[in-house]
Scaffold this active site. Structure first.
Site, PDB file in Angstrom:
ATOM      1  N   ILE A  35      -0.576 -46.224  12.963  1.00 35.32           N
ATOM      2  CA  ILE A  35      -0.500 -45.673  14.319  1.00 35.32           C
ATOM      3  C   ILE A  35      -1.441 -46.454  15.242  1.00 35.32           C
ATOM      4  CG2 ILE A  35       0.252 -43.300  13.835  1.00 35.32           C
ATOM      5  CD1 ILE A  35      -2.759 -42.513  13.925  1.00 35.32           C
ATOM      6  N   ILE A  55       4.545 -41.054  12.849  1.00 35.59           N
ATOM      7  CA  ILE A  55       5.472 -40.198  12.105  1.00 35.59           C
ATOM      8  C   ILE A  55       6.106 -39.111  12.987  1.00 35.59           C
ATOM      9  CG2 ILE A  55       3.776 -38.490  11.283  1.00 35.59           C
ATOM     10  CD1 ILE A  55       5.258 -38.819   8.493  1.00 35.59           C
ATOM     11  N   TYR A 143      -3.627 -26.482   6.495  1.00 36.50           N
ATOM     12  CA  TYR A 143      -3.376 -27.605   5.585  1.00 36.50           C
ATOM     13  C   TYR A 143      -2.495 -27.138   4.419  1.00 36.50           C
ATOM     14  CZ  TYR A 143      -4.567 -31.467   2.388  1.00 36.50           C
ATOM     15  OH  TYR A 143      -4.514 -32.532   1.534  1.00 36.50           O
TER      16      TYR A 143
HETATM   17  N1  SER Z   1      -8.900 -33.672  -0.153  1.00 41.16           N
HETATM   18  C1  SER Z   1      -8.193 -32.651   0.543  1.00 41.16           C
HETATM   19  C2  SER Z   1      -9.085 -31.894   1.434  1.00 41.16           C
HETATM   20  O1  SER Z   1     -10.215 -31.669   1.058  1.00 41.16           O
HETATM   21  C3  SER Z   1      -7.534 -31.707  -0.407  1.00 41.16           C
HETATM   22  O2  SER Z   1      -6.353 -32.232  -0.898  1.00 41.16           O
HETATM   23  O3  SER Z   1      -8.691 -31.493   2.481  1.00 41.16           O
END
Ligand code: SER
Length: 327
Positions: A35, A55, A143
């Site tokens: 990017i 993306i 996440y």
């Molecule tokens: N390494 C990532 C995180 O700590 C977890 O998959 O956000």
């Protein structure tokens, strides 16, 4: 795999995966998708083609796939867990919107797709010790929400459209090349930087916070081997638990002290990261990956520590302890 596009090629995983794939597939195009503001530099720039691939813009993905006749896409674009909590809307746009764009291009143009999932795809109601392959996934972070949704969407594109989607749930990844940024497991990288620089390490997580971790060479091996696996053996696709080591801050600190006796650590807790870490598994059961595509890691905590300390000293021009012994 022959012509490969890596989306997010200048990030923590992408910068090393791109170089590794270029060494394994010298006769194909391994395209570094980047990017604006994170352009490839040095060996990454010079060793193969690069293409601007944001993306969130499907036209960018399609252009790169057409130009280089891409058959496999590694989709590594994501915000890590702590940053995703600060910017949940952007995390969704990149994590899920980006995946949707990638899968649509893959469906139209016949590409295979790898999109990493994570230990973050689990939540407080998941069994925490030896977390099974198929279990409750009710994460409470954005996440994690993007990761579980991504697993489902990727499986959907496989069942519904035959898009060859495969992935693994990465533990915290540790490497000396490109730093992570904004993750909950980043402390296990930062601790080595402090150790080689002779600085006291301020640990953001409390003792007893166990999480699965993995050294980058094993993570790259997993990402490549899953895409090369015999599809007739795969009962699962998105995503496989993989594991190599589980430790808490006390264990990694004690291991570093074996090699850097003067190393010091103190605790300065980060409540956000602590809450996220507490909601994640202590360790994963990776027996399905072992059975279905012969997954086997090479590095344990000791081997990783020796390699990390050595390579970080090289990176920062710091004398190796063995050099002082020989003079
Ligand atoms: N390494 C990532 C995180 O700590 C977890 O998959 O956000």
């Amino acid at each position: 795999m022959k012509n490969i596009l890596i989306i997010g090629a200048t990030g923590q995983i992408g910068s090393e995966l791109t170089m590794k794939l270029r060494s394994l597939y010298p006769n194909g195009n391994v395209v570094a998708g980047y990017i604006a503001g994170a352009e490839p530099k040095g060996a990454l720039l010079e060793s193969g083609p690069s293409h601007l691939v944001d993306i969130t813009n499907p036209a960018h993905i399609a252009e790169a796939v057409d130009k280089y006749n891409v058959d496999t896409i590694y989709n590594l674009a994501a915000l890590l867990s702590a940053v995703a909590e600060a910017k949940p809307q952007l995390a969704w746009k990149i994590g899920l919107g980006g995946l949707y764009n990638t899968l649509e291009v893959a469906r139209e143009k016949g590409c295979a797709v790898f999109t990493p999932s994570s230990i973050g795809s689990f939540g407080p109601s998941t069994p925490h010790v030896k977390t099974p392959q198929d279990t409750i996934q009710r994460p409470e972070t954005m996440y994690g929400v993007t990761k579980v949704s991504g697993e489902l969407l990727s499986d959907y594109y496989w069942h519904r459209f035959g898009v060859d989607t495969r992935s693994v749930r990465f533990p915290g990844l540790i490497s000396y090349v490109a730093p992570p940024g904004g993750g909950t497991t980043d402390y296990a990288v930062d601790i080595y930087y402090s150790a080689v620089k002779g600085e006291e390490f301020k640990c953001p997580l409390k003792p007893g916070t166990f999480m699965d971790m993995m050294y980058m060479p094993d993570a790259l091996k997993a990402a490549i081997e899953i895409m090369e696996a015999d599809p007739s053996r795969l009962k699962h696709r998105n995503s496989f638990n993989i594991a190599s080591m589980s430790f808490d801050p006390e264990i990694i600190s004690a291991k570093i002290k074996e090699y850097v006796p003067e190393f010091k650590m103190k605790y300065e807790l980060d409540p956000l990261r602590q809450a996220i870490a507490d909601s994640w598994p202590d360790s994963l059961d990776d027996s399905c990956a072992r059975e279905e595509w012969d997954w086997k890691p090479e590095y344990d905590l000791d081997a990783m520590t020796v390699d990390m300390l050595h390579n970080l000293r090289v990176k920062f021009g710091i004398k190796q302890p063995e050099d002082s012994q020989t003079v």
